[in-house]
Design a protein around this motif. Structure first.
Motif, mmCIF file in Angstrom:
data_model
loop_
_atom_site.group_PDB
_atom_site.id
_atom_site.type_symbol
_atom_site.label_atom_id
_atom_site.label_comp_id
_atom_site.label_asym_id
_atom_site.label_seq_id
_atom_site.Cartn_x
_atom_site.Cartn_y
_atom_site.Cartn_z
ATOM 1 N N TYR A 287 5.782 -7.093 9.916
ATOM 2 C CA TYR A 287 7.013 -7.251 9.144
ATOM 3 C C TYR A 287 6.916 -8.459 8.207
ATOM 4 O O TYR A 287 6.392 -9.500 8.562
ATOM 5 N N TRP A 288 7.434 -8.283 6.991
ATOM 6 C CA TRP A 288 7.628 -9.408 6.073
ATOM 7 C C TRP A 288 8.864 -9.125 5.224
ATOM 8 O O TRP A 288 9.206 -7.973 4.937
ATOM 9 N N LYS A 289 9.571 -10.189 4.872
ATOM 10 C CA LYS A 289 10.793 -10.037 4.090
ATOM 11 C C LYS A 289 10.487 -9.347 2.770
ATOM 12 O O LYS A 289 9.523 -9.672 2.093
ATOM 13 N N GLY A 290 11.327 -8.377 2.425
ATOM 14 C CA GLY A 290 11.189 -7.715 1.146
ATOM 15 C C GLY A 290 10.402 -6.428 1.164
ATOM 16 O O GLY A 290 10.293 -5.754 0.134
ATOM 17 N N ILE A 291 9.875 -6.026 2.309
ATOM 18 C CA ILE A 291 9.068 -4.813 2.330
ATOM 19 C C ILE A 291 9.876 -3.589 1.903
ATOM 20 O O ILE A 291 9.360 -2.670 1.263
ATOM 21 N N ASP A 292 11.177 -3.594 2.216
ATOM 22 C CA ASP A 292 12.012 -2.452 1.854
ATOM 23 C C ASP A 292 12.225 -2.330 0.354
ATOM 24 O O ASP A 292 12.726 -1.296 -0.117
ATOM 25 N N LEU A 293 11.850 -3.342 -0.429
ATOM 26 C CA LEU A 293 11.911 -3.237 -1.886
ATOM 27 C C LEU A 293 10.773 -2.377 -2.425
ATOM 28 O O LEU A 293 10.837 -1.906 -3.558
ATOM 29 N N PHE A 294 9.752 -2.182 -1.610
ATOM 30 C CA PHE A 294 8.568 -1.441 -2.048
ATOM 31 C C PHE A 294 8.416 -0.102 -1.335
ATOM 32 O O PHE A 294 7.984 0.878 -1.955
ATOM 33 N N LEU A 295 8.759 -0.052 -0.052
ATOM 34 C CA LEU A 295 8.561 1.149 0.750
ATOM 35 C C LEU A 295 9.716 1.298 1.729
ATOM 36 O O LEU A 295 10.238 0.301 2.241
ATOM 37 N N GLU A 296 10.090 2.538 2.005
ATOM 38 C CA GLU A 296 11.188 2.794 2.940
ATOM 39 C C GLU A 296 10.646 2.846 4.371
ATOM 40 O O GLU A 296 9.813 3.698 4.691
ATOM 41 N N PRO A 297 11.119 1.948 5.232
ATOM 42 C CA PRO A 297 10.645 1.939 6.619
ATOM 43 C C PRO A 297 10.867 3.286 7.305
ATOM 44 O O PRO A 297 11.863 3.969 7.070
ATOM 45 N N ASP A 298 9.896 3.678 8.116
ATOM 46 C CA ASP A 298 9.878 4.900 8.919
ATOM 47 C C ASP A 298 9.599 6.161 8.117
ATOM 48 O O ASP A 298 9.062 7.124 8.654
ATOM 49 N N ALA A 329 4.739 7.769 0.658
ATOM 50 C CA ALA A 329 4.453 6.414 0.176
ATOM 51 C C ALA A 329 3.715 6.457 -1.157
ATOM 52 O O ALA A 329 4.027 5.696 -2.082
ATOM 53 N N ARG A 330 2.751 7.352 -1.279
ATOM 54 C CA ARG A 330 1.956 7.409 -2.509
ATOM 55 C C ARG A 330 2.811 7.834 -3.692
ATOM 56 O O ARG A 330 2.674 7.300 -4.801
ATOM 57 N N HIS A 336 6.602 3.714 -9.194
ATOM 58 C CA HIS A 336 7.244 2.421 -9.464
ATOM 59 C C HIS A 336 6.315 1.208 -9.439
ATOM 60 O O HIS A 336 6.733 0.134 -9.886
ATOM 61 N N HIS A 337 5.095 1.347 -8.940
ATOM 62 C CA HIS A 337 4.297 0.144 -8.705
ATOM 63 C C HIS A 337 2.830 0.349 -9.103
ATOM 64 O O HIS A 337 1.928 0.274 -8.270
#
Length: 361
Positions: A287-298, A329-330, A336-337
């Motif tokens: 876990y790291w802060k901000g991961i949900d800005l890049f990928l949706e958990p689960d 994820a891909r 977006h990235h």
């Protein structure tokens, strides 16, 4: 614009985790019409471990890792550059280059921090750190991550502006490939052995392997040769970038483990996240802060707060679910990235900075 960039290495990823970022960013910046020369020292055996030839989109100037070497290279660059960039973590003569480029008067100056958490920790612990004087002289600070905490910290030491240009995906370089039999495993990890990462690798990867003897694990990266591990872990040593797609495409899941400082600061997805997802991997990450800005958990990534959570994810994961997570994820990252999107952001920043400088003259 003529851009002269001083960094660790463009042509070698050997003990050089920034190589993927440099290549992705600079290739796309060059595609926007800029002329790039990359200056790198002949240090740390990187030239003996090149994994790409000099690219068509940038000139590579390798200088001796001596005082005379960097001074001559900078004098050459300063004569022609419209923009001088000093990246963090060159590894030799960083202090000297950072101070010298900050004082250049005939070019725009950017400090590009590819490890902002470590740099800011060093500045905070040393009231006389040279960057306290140098940073206010740069026209802008760019970072490959960090979010608002890093921006605020850089402004607190006098940065005129600080903008994160996050890691991203180059889909022409990182893409799914057929699995390689000798790399097949349940969980793969690609990470060099570093002092501020080793304890987390122990917890999130090696302990998991010891507790799941029926599962198979593959560890790529330099420095692990002398580290004791359970029999179900295969150590590969250094894995060149040309083999990254095969590495990520051959495991049921790929693990990302951030270094201590990056996990603490958050908002800094490492290059491995985008490489792995680009190659079609199902990603498990600490876990790291901000991961949900890049990928949706689960749905697009599996998040683990400790080794026990990694083990739970691995035991519950089947190939069909792994493929579904990887595919979602891909799609998200491609939309977006990508480095093409990051390069356009860089170009807009450069245009705005040039306009401000012209207005002030």
């Amino acid at each position: 614009m003529k851009i002269c960039f001083f960094g660790s290495s463009l042509v070698s990823s050997y003990w050089n985790g920034a190589a993927t970022y440099y290549r992705g960013m600079l290739k796309e910046i060059a595609a926007l019409g800029h002329d790039i020369t990359f200056y790198e020292p002949d240090a740390f055996e990187r030239q003996a471990h090149r994994d790409i030839a000099d690219p068509s989109w940038a000139r590579v100037s390798v200088y001796p890792a001596t005082a005379e070497g960097w001074q001559y290279s900078l004098s050459q660059a300063a004569r022609s550059a419209d923009l001088l960039i000093k990246a963090s973590g060159v590894g030799v003569f960083d202090r000297e280059l950072e101070c010298a480029i900050a004082q250049a008067t005939n070019a725009i100056r950017i400090y590009w921090d590819v490890d902002a958490p470590a740099t800011l920790d060093a500045i905070a612990s040393d009231p006389r750190h040279h960057l306290r004087d140098a940073i206010p002289r740069y026209d802008m600070v760019l970072t490959y991550g960090g979010g608002d905490p890093v921006i605020a910290a850089y402004r607190a030491v006098g940065a005129r502006d600080c903008v994160p240009l996050y890691n991203a995906l180059d889909p022409a370089t990182h893409f799914p490939t057929p699995p390689t039999p000798q790399l097949k495993c349940d969980l793969g990890l690609l990470a060099n052995r570093l002092p501020d990462r080793e304890a987390r690798v122990e917890s999130f990867f090696l302990d998991v392997a010891r507790h799941l003897p029926a599962k198979s694990f593959v560890l790529g990266g330099s420095g692990w040769e002398t580290k004791p591990m359970s029999a179900n872990v295969r150590k590969l040593g250094h894995v060149g970038t040309n083999d990254h797609n095969a590495f990520f495409s051959s495991s049921l899941a790929t693990l990302n483990v951030n270094r201590d400082s990056m996990a603490k600061h958050g908002f800094s997805p490492p290059t491995r996240v985008f490489e792995a997802i680009g190659a079609g991997a199902c990603l498990i990450t600490d876990y790291w802060k901000g991961i949900d800005l890049f990928l949706e958990p689960d749905r697009e990534v599996l998040i683990a707060s400790n080794g026990a959570a990694v083990a739970e994810h691995l035991q519950a994961l089947d190939p069909a679910r792994a493929r579904a997570i990887a595919q979602r994820a891909r799609v998200r990252i491609l939309a977006h990235h990508t480095y093409a999107q990051r390069a356009r952001q860089f170009n807009q920043l450069l245009e705005g900075m040039s306009a401000k400088i012209e207005a002030a003259e």
